[in-house]
Design a protein around this motif. Structure first.
Motif, PDB file in Angstrom:
ATOM      1  N   ILE A 190       0.417  -5.685   5.768  1.00 32.73           N
ATOM      2  CA  ILE A 190       0.437  -4.548   4.860  1.00 32.73           C
ATOM      3  C   ILE A 190       1.871  -4.037   4.810  1.00 32.73           C
TER       4      ILE A 190
ATOM      5  N   TYR B 276      -8.900  -1.998   4.999  1.00 33.11           N
ATOM      6  CA  TYR B 276      -7.845  -3.008   4.817  1.00 33.11           C
ATOM      7  C   TYR B 276      -8.132  -4.243   5.676  1.00 33.11           C
TER       8      TYR B 276
ATOM      9  N   LYS C 172       0.853  -1.203   0.000  1.00 35.37           N
ATOM     10  CA  LYS C 172       0.000   0.000   0.000  1.00 35.37           C
ATOM     11  C   LYS C 172       0.879   1.240   0.000  1.00 35.37           C
TER      12      LYS C 172
ATOM     13  N   ALA D  38       3.663  -1.060   3.818  1.00 42.80           N
ATOM     14  CA  ALA D  38       3.170   0.291   3.554  1.00 42.80           C
ATOM     15  C   ALA D  38       4.297   1.307   3.389  1.00 42.80           C
TER      16      ALA D  38
END
Ligand SMILES: [Zn+2]
Length: 252
Positions: free
Chosen positions: A182, A163, A139, A184
């Motif tokens: 995730i 999410y 992400k 990120a």
């Protein structure tokens, strides 16, 4: 029956046949806009911010050449990347400088799977799949700050962007109860922040119950058994609004 590939993943036929994480979240926001998008009647405009994320995604998928060809607007007349998108290159370089981030991104890329959840077919596409170990989703976001959501106040960005919903869908469809991470990176300037985040199983389970509460209704709408409800707030609803009466200013 056609096989789901990266090329036909978002085709109308497959968008109608399968639910997906983005589609479910889109239904939660506005049923009418989602149906118009599925039927190819409406497309949400792609912002610069969104394209920066897509550029980073394409790099790690190994499909940057295709992405460049599809988005000539990213380049100046002389063929250089426009300054807005040069930030995407900084983010990529920042990620590549971190050994742990790169380890999480080193799984099988863009792995497509289908399966059933709450009686309807779903499709998922895993950014970095570590078979038997973990599901990793890349992400690129504005920052890691909480986000204001009407009716809920300031909530963690993971919940605001759904999410947790995505984690629930991916975990069930993958089928082995793997942890969902995730990977990120932020679009902050001048420095991009990075993190590998977990989503606790109890949050994933709550997300599952949210999906269960809405999926029958959305399936009915997709099958044409129920009329899609307009939110009257989104860009699609504004664009297609037809005035038929006078309203008191207090109702607006
Ligand atoms: Zn709407």
């Amino acid at each position: 029956m056609s096989i789901l590939t990266n090329e036909n993943y978002f085709d109308t036929e497959n968008q109608l046949k399968y639910f997906g994480s983005s589609q479910f979240k889109s239904f939660m926001k506005c049923e009418a806009a989602t149906m118009a998008e599925i039927n190819g009647e409406y497309e949400e405009p792609k912002s610069t911010a969104l394209l920066v994320g897509s550029f980073v995604d394409a790099h790690f998928e190994g499909t940057l050449d295709i992405f460049r060809a599809k988005h000539p607007e990213l380049f100046t007349k002389s063929g250089d990347l426009k300054s807005d998108y040069r930030q995407a290159e900084y983010i990529i370089q920042r990620i590549e400088r971190d050994e742990m981030f790169m380890r999480y991104m080193s799984g099988k890329k863009q792995v497509i799977k289908t399966g059933e959840l709450f009686g309807v077919p779903w499709k998922i596409k895993i950014d970095s799949y570590h078979e038997g170990k973990a599901i990793v989703d890349l992400k690129v976001m504005k920052d890691f700050e909480p986000i204001w959501v009407d009716g809920q106040g300031r909530i963690p960005f993971v919940e605001a962007w759904g999410y947790d919903i995505q984690a629930a869908i991916y975990q069930v469809i993958e089928g082995n109860n793997l942890p969902f991470f995730i990977a990120a990176a932020t679009k902050q300037k001048p420095e991009s922040d990075i993190a590998i985040m977990s989503i606790p199983q109890e949050d994933i389970d709550i997300a599952k119950s949210i999906i269960q509460a809405h999926i029958q209704r959305f399936d009915d709408v997709k099958k044409g058994l129920s009329e899609p409800i307009r939110c009257e707030k989104c860009d699609y609803c504004k664009r297609t609004k037809v005035l038929t009466e006078i309203v008191s200013y207090k109702e607006i």
